[in-house]
Design a protein around this motif. Sequence first.
Motif, PDB file in Angstrom:
ATOM      1  N   UNK A   2      66.893  -2.339  30.808  1.00 32.86           N
ATOM      2  CA  UNK A   2      67.360  -0.975  30.568  1.00 32.86           C
ATOM      3  C   UNK A   2      66.180  -0.008  30.568  1.00 32.86           C
ATOM      4  N   UNK A   3      65.092  -0.390  29.915  1.00 30.58           N
ATOM      5  CA  UNK A   3      63.921   0.497  29.861  1.00 30.58           C
ATOM      6  C   UNK A   3      63.255   0.630  31.221  1.00 30.58           C
ATOM      7  N   UNK A   4      63.373  -0.365  32.056  1.00 30.84           N
ATOM      8  CA  UNK A   4      62.766  -0.318  33.382  1.00 30.84           C
ATOM      9  C   UNK A   4      63.615   0.460  34.381  1.00 30.84           C
ATOM     10  N   UNK A   5      64.939   0.265  34.325  1.00 29.56           N
ATOM     11  CA  UNK A   5      65.794   0.778  35.392  1.00 29.56           C
ATOM     12  C   UNK A   5      67.004   1.589  34.940  1.00 29.56           C
ATOM     13  N   UNK A   6      67.250   1.694  33.656  1.00 26.13           N
ATOM     14  CA  UNK A   6      68.475   2.387  33.224  1.00 26.13           C
ATOM     15  C   UNK A   6      69.656   1.458  33.395  1.00 26.13           C
ATOM     16  N   UNK A   7      70.692   1.917  34.087  1.00 25.48           N
ATOM     17  CA  UNK A   7      71.868   1.097  34.319  1.00 25.48           C
ATOM     18  C   UNK A   7      71.600   0.099  35.439  1.00 25.48           C
ATOM     19  N   UNK A  32      80.421  -6.225  29.051  1.00 22.85           N
ATOM     20  CA  UNK A  32      80.924  -5.085  28.288  1.00 22.85           C
ATOM     21  C   UNK A  32      80.208  -4.939  26.946  1.00 22.85           C
ATOM     22  N   UNK A  33      79.496  -5.976  26.536  1.00 19.19           N
ATOM     23  CA  UNK A  33      78.749  -5.918  25.283  1.00 19.19           C
ATOM     24  C   UNK A  33      77.347  -5.341  25.461  1.00 19.19           C
ATOM     25  N   UNK A  34      76.966  -5.041  26.697  1.00 19.78           N
ATOM     26  CA  UNK A  34      75.631  -4.519  26.978  1.00 19.78           C
ATOM     27  C   UNK A  34      75.799  -3.183  27.698  1.00 19.78           C
ATOM     28  N   UNK A  35      75.403  -2.106  27.051  1.00 14.40           N
ATOM     29  CA  UNK A  35      75.708  -0.763  27.554  1.00 14.40           C
ATOM     30  C   UNK A  35      75.021  -0.403  28.863  1.00 14.40           C
ATOM     31  N   UNK A  36      73.992  -1.121  29.276  1.00 15.57           N
ATOM     32  CA  UNK A  36      73.270  -0.782  30.492  1.00 15.57           C
ATOM     33  C   UNK A  36      73.655  -1.645  31.685  1.00 15.57           C
ATOM     34  N   UNK A  37      74.625  -2.548  31.505  1.00 17.61           N
ATOM     35  CA  UNK A  37      75.124  -3.366  32.612  1.00 17.61           C
ATOM     36  C   UNK A  37      76.434  -2.804  33.132  1.00 17.61           C
ATOM     37  N   UNK A  97      59.968  -7.842  38.292  1.00 20.18           N
ATOM     38  CA  UNK A  97      60.445  -7.147  37.088  1.00 20.18           C
ATOM     39  C   UNK A  97      59.459  -7.338  35.935  1.00 20.18           C
ATOM     40  N   UNK A  98      59.030  -8.581  35.763  1.00 15.42           N
ATOM     41  CA  UNK A  98      58.109  -8.870  34.668  1.00 15.42           C
ATOM     42  C   UNK A  98      56.753  -8.204  34.886  1.00 15.42           C
ATOM     43  N   UNK A  99      56.287  -8.166  36.124  1.00 16.02           N
ATOM     44  CA  UNK A  99      55.022  -7.510  36.423  1.00 16.02           C
ATOM     45  C   UNK A  99      55.105  -6.017  36.110  1.00 16.02           C
ATOM     46  N   UNK A 100      56.219  -5.401  36.459  1.00 21.69           N
ATOM     47  CA  UNK A 100      56.410  -3.981  36.138  1.00 21.69           C
ATOM     48  C   UNK A 100      56.409  -3.778  34.622  1.00 21.69           C
ATOM     49  N   UNK A 101      57.100  -4.655  33.906  1.00 23.66           N
ATOM     50  CA  UNK A 101      57.138  -4.557  32.438  1.00 23.66           C
ATOM     51  C   UNK A 101      55.733  -4.733  31.862  1.00 23.66           C
ATOM     52  N   UNK A 102      54.968  -5.649  32.403  1.00 26.20           N
ATOM     53  CA  UNK A 102      53.592  -5.881  31.942  1.00 26.20           C
ATOM     54  C   UNK A 102      52.742  -4.633  32.166  1.00 26.20           C
ATOM     55  N   UNK A 103      52.854  -4.039  33.343  1.00 24.04           N
ATOM     56  CA  UNK A 103      52.070  -2.839  33.656  1.00 24.04           C
ATOM     57  C   UNK A 103      52.423  -1.661  32.760  1.00 24.04           C
ATOM     58  N   UNK A 104      53.664  -1.626  32.292  1.00 23.83           N
ATOM     59  CA  UNK A 104      54.108  -0.548  31.401  1.00 23.83           C
ATOM     60  C   UNK A 104      53.882  -0.873  29.927  1.00 23.83           C
TER      61      UNK A 104
END
Length: 139
Positions: A2-7, A32-37, A97-104
């Motif tokens: 969610x923090x990387x891409x929103x929905x 339905x239990x996860x608001x960003x999916x 995805x993980x590399x982007x998260x690491x860089x941020x």
Amino acid sequence: MKRLYGTVHFAPAVLSELRAGAALGVSVPEPQDIDWLSLLTVRNASLMPLITDLGPGETETIGLALEHPGSLVILDDLLGRRVALDAGLRVTGTLGLLLKAKRLGMLPSMAAAIGELRKAGMWIGDRLATNILVEAGER
């Protein structure tokens, strides 16, 4: 994510594959239990590639991306990535995805994440792991 891409939109076949994994003991929350999916169905099946070697999850994911130009497709399957790239789609995978998260600054250790993925059964070659660790500034 969610923090990387929103929905994050995904196809029903992906949910089916995740549920199949749940039968093997992997925890899978309901979308339905996860608001960003957001579960989306491919509207125009003729847009999907006619490659029978792709699984339903990869096929539907590529079909959705073709219906939504500019989408970033998240695929780890090598053939699926090649088909998506040949179709002009932007592609990343779990390690991207993980590399982007690491860089941020959202992931403390890429090496630990790679270790956990391997432990969970994801095949990550040594050369790829080394390249990712170099990109992450951990080697």
